[in-house]
Design a protein around this motif. Structure first.
Motif, short mmCIF file in Angstrom:
data_model
loop_
_atom_site.label_atom_id
_atom_site.label_comp_id
_atom_site.label_asym_id
_atom_site.label_seq_id
_atom_site.Cartn_x
_atom_site.Cartn_y
_atom_site.Cartn_z
N MET A 12 10.43 5.64 1.77
CA MET A 12 9.78 6.93 1.59
C MET A 12 8.84 7.20 2.78
N ALA A 13 8.30 8.44 2.86
CA ALA A 13 7.62 8.87 4.07
C ALA A 13 6.31 8.16 4.30
N GLU A 14 5.57 7.80 3.23
CA GLU A 14 4.20 7.34 3.40
C GLU A 14 4.12 6.02 4.17
N LEU A 15 4.90 5.03 3.78
CA LEU A 15 4.82 3.71 4.39
C LEU A 15 6.06 3.34 5.19
N GLY A 16 7.03 4.19 5.24
CA GLY A 16 8.24 3.89 5.98
C GLY A 16 9.13 2.87 5.31
N LEU A 17 9.05 2.74 3.97
CA LEU A 17 9.86 1.78 3.22
C LEU A 17 10.79 2.52 2.29
N ASN A 18 11.84 1.81 1.83
CA ASN A 18 12.71 2.42 0.84
C ASN A 18 12.02 2.41 -0.52
N GLU A 19 12.66 3.05 -1.49
CA GLU A 19 12.02 3.25 -2.80
C GLU A 19 11.73 1.92 -3.49
N HIS A 20 12.68 0.98 -3.42
CA HIS A 20 12.48 -0.31 -4.09
C HIS A 20 11.29 -1.07 -3.50
N HIS A 21 11.24 -1.15 -2.15
CA HIS A 21 10.15 -1.90 -1.51
C HIS A 21 8.81 -1.20 -1.72
N GLN A 22 8.80 0.13 -1.71
CA GLN A 22 7.54 0.83 -1.94
C GLN A 22 7.04 0.60 -3.35
N ASN A 23 7.94 0.51 -4.33
CA ASN A 23 7.53 0.18 -5.70
C ASN A 23 6.92 -1.22 -5.77
N GLU A 24 7.48 -2.15 -5.00
CA GLU A 24 6.90 -3.49 -4.95
C GLU A 24 5.49 -3.46 -4.35
N VAL A 25 5.29 -2.63 -3.31
CA VAL A 25 3.96 -2.49 -2.71
C VAL A 25 2.98 -1.90 -3.72
N ILE A 26 3.43 -0.90 -4.47
CA ILE A 26 2.56 -0.28 -5.48
C ILE A 26 2.18 -1.30 -6.54
N ASN A 27 3.12 -2.12 -6.96
CA ASN A 27 2.81 -3.15 -7.96
C ASN A 27 1.76 -4.13 -7.43
N TYR A 28 1.88 -4.51 -6.16
CA TYR A 28 0.88 -5.43 -5.59
C TYR A 28 -0.48 -4.75 -5.48
N MET A 29 -0.50 -3.47 -5.08
CA MET A 29 -1.78 -2.75 -4.99
C MET A 29 -2.42 -2.61 -6.37
N ARG A 30 -1.60 -2.40 -7.39
CA ARG A 30 -2.14 -2.32 -8.74
C ARG A 30 -2.77 -3.66 -9.15
N PHE A 31 -2.09 -4.75 -8.78
CA PHE A 31 -2.62 -6.09 -9.07
C PHE A 31 -3.93 -6.32 -8.32
N ALA A 32 -3.98 -5.93 -7.02
CA ALA A 32 -5.18 -6.13 -6.22
C ALA A 32 -6.34 -5.29 -6.74
N ARG A 33 -6.04 -4.05 -7.15
CA ARG A 33 -7.10 -3.19 -7.70
C ARG A 33 -7.68 -3.79 -8.98
N SER A 34 -6.81 -4.36 -9.80
CA SER A 34 -7.28 -4.97 -11.03
C SER A 34 -8.19 -6.16 -10.75
N LYS A 35 -7.77 -7.03 -9.80
CA LYS A 35 -8.60 -8.18 -9.45
C LYS A 35 -9.92 -7.74 -8.83
N ARG A 36 -9.86 -6.70 -7.99
CA ARG A 36 -11.07 -6.21 -7.34
C ARG A 36 -12.05 -5.64 -8.37
N GLY A 37 -11.52 -4.90 -9.35
CA GLY A 37 -12.37 -4.34 -10.40
C GLY A 37 -13.05 -5.42 -11.22
N LEU A 38 -12.31 -6.49 -11.53
CA LEU A 38 -12.91 -7.59 -12.29
C LEU A 38 -14.02 -8.27 -11.50
N ARG A 39 -13.80 -8.45 -10.19
CA ARG A 39 -14.81 -9.13 -9.38
C ARG A 39 -16.05 -8.26 -9.22
N LEU A 40 -15.88 -6.92 -9.10
CA LEU A 40 -17.03 -6.03 -9.01
C LEU A 40 -17.84 -6.03 -10.30
N LYS A 41 -17.12 -6.11 -11.42
CA LYS A 41 -17.84 -6.21 -12.69
C LYS A 41 -18.65 -7.50 -12.75
#
Length: 299
Positions: free
Chosen positions: A1-30
């Motif tokens: 897709m246009a944003e990261l230059g990856l296909n749909e499958h790989h971009q979904n994998e990136v989104i899953n990792y970002m969701r995981f990182a955001r969750s860990k970051r939120g817990l640590r900030l708490k």
């Protein structure tokens, strides 16, 4: 897709990792927030404090926050190593060698692009909640694509070949049994010839004709089976030859890729600098040899 230059499958994998990182970051900030809250509730109970008391309180808070931040940074680094390990393990199954450019990790333009992508992706996700489903664990790739299909086809042809061999054995047994029956009937006809004369000759001719028809039918079926076996064998050999060609093509592509990588490496600044240093060193050695030659005594 246009944003990261990856296909749909790989971009979904990136989104899953970002969701995981955001969750860990939120817990640590708490956790960091709770450090300050605990300090307020446990230490800030008096109206006035001395300089030493304030310094002690801040030092204790600094140690706690430092520990939390260090723990999160270490955990993030180890998590990234595990993610890279999964990718490299999959690549090694296909005999590929992946390379990373560490300098790109500090590219501000790319970092801002990722930040904008994360903001856009998770802002839209907040507007439309997405129900996360359990995904299967990442499985290493053993074989896939055309190679797997070709192996399945070869297995199918081998099974069919075994069936034909079994059928051939059955037909051979039937032919042998028919020949035995023919021999028995011939002996019986010979015995009858002694007793019945012309009548026996007629019966013999009729029985022999029937037997010949039976044998001819069996031979025809046997020949058909042999032809089928030959065609299947040719098909199997053609598929094996195709597999060999595909393997050679893949090997050639890998060789070309390695040559291209080597060519790209030779074009890098590090390679040019190294070559320039070696050239200078060679010039210095030649100059020293010329100088030494001046001081060597002539024979």
């Amino acid at each position: 897709m246009a944003e990261l230059g990856l296909n749909e499958h790989h971009q979904n994998e990136v989104i899953n990792y970002m969701r995981f990182a955001r969750s860990k970051r939120g817990l640590r900030l708490k956790t960091v927030d709770s450090c300050f809250q605990d300090l307020k509730e446990s230490r800030l109970v008096e109206e006035t404090f001395t300089v030493d008391e304030v310094s002690e309180v801040l030092s204790g808070l600094q140690a706690v926050v430092y520990s939390e931040v260090e723990s999160e940074l270490i955990n993030t680094a180890h998590t990234n190593v595990l993610l890279l390990r999964q990718l490299f393990s999959q690549a090694e199954k296909w005999y590929l060698k992946l390379q990373t450019d560490i300098s790109e990790l500090e590219n501000r333009e790319l970092l801002e692009q990722v930040a904008e992508f994360e903001k856009a992706e998770f802002t839209s996700s907040n507007k439309k909640p997405v129900i996360e489903t359990m995904k299967p664990k990442l499985a290493p790739l053993n074989e896939g694509g055309s190679t797997e299909l070709l192996n399945k086809e070869i297995s199918r042809l081998q099974e069919e070949n075994e069936k034909l061999r079994s059928r051939l054995k059955t037909i051979e047994m039937q032919a042998t049994h028919a020949l035995d029956e023919k021999s028995k009937l011939e002996r019986a006809l010979q015995d009858l010839q002694l007793d019945q004369g012309n009548q026996k000759d007629f019966i013999k001719a009729q029985d022999l004709n029937d037997l010949e028809n039976t044998v001819a039918a069996l031979k025809s079926e046997f020949q058909k089976t042999l032809n089928d076996k030959t065609e299947n064998q040719k098909s199997l050999e053609e598929n094996l030859a195709t597999a060999k060609h595909d393997l050679l093509r893949v090997q050639e592509q890998l060789s070309m890729a390695e040559k291209e990588l080597e060519k790209k490496f030779q074009q890098t600044a590090a390679y040019r600098n190294m070559k320039e240093i070696l050239t200078k060193k060679n010039d210095q050695i030649k100059d020293l040899r010329r100088r030494l030659a001046k001081y060597e005594p002539e024979d």
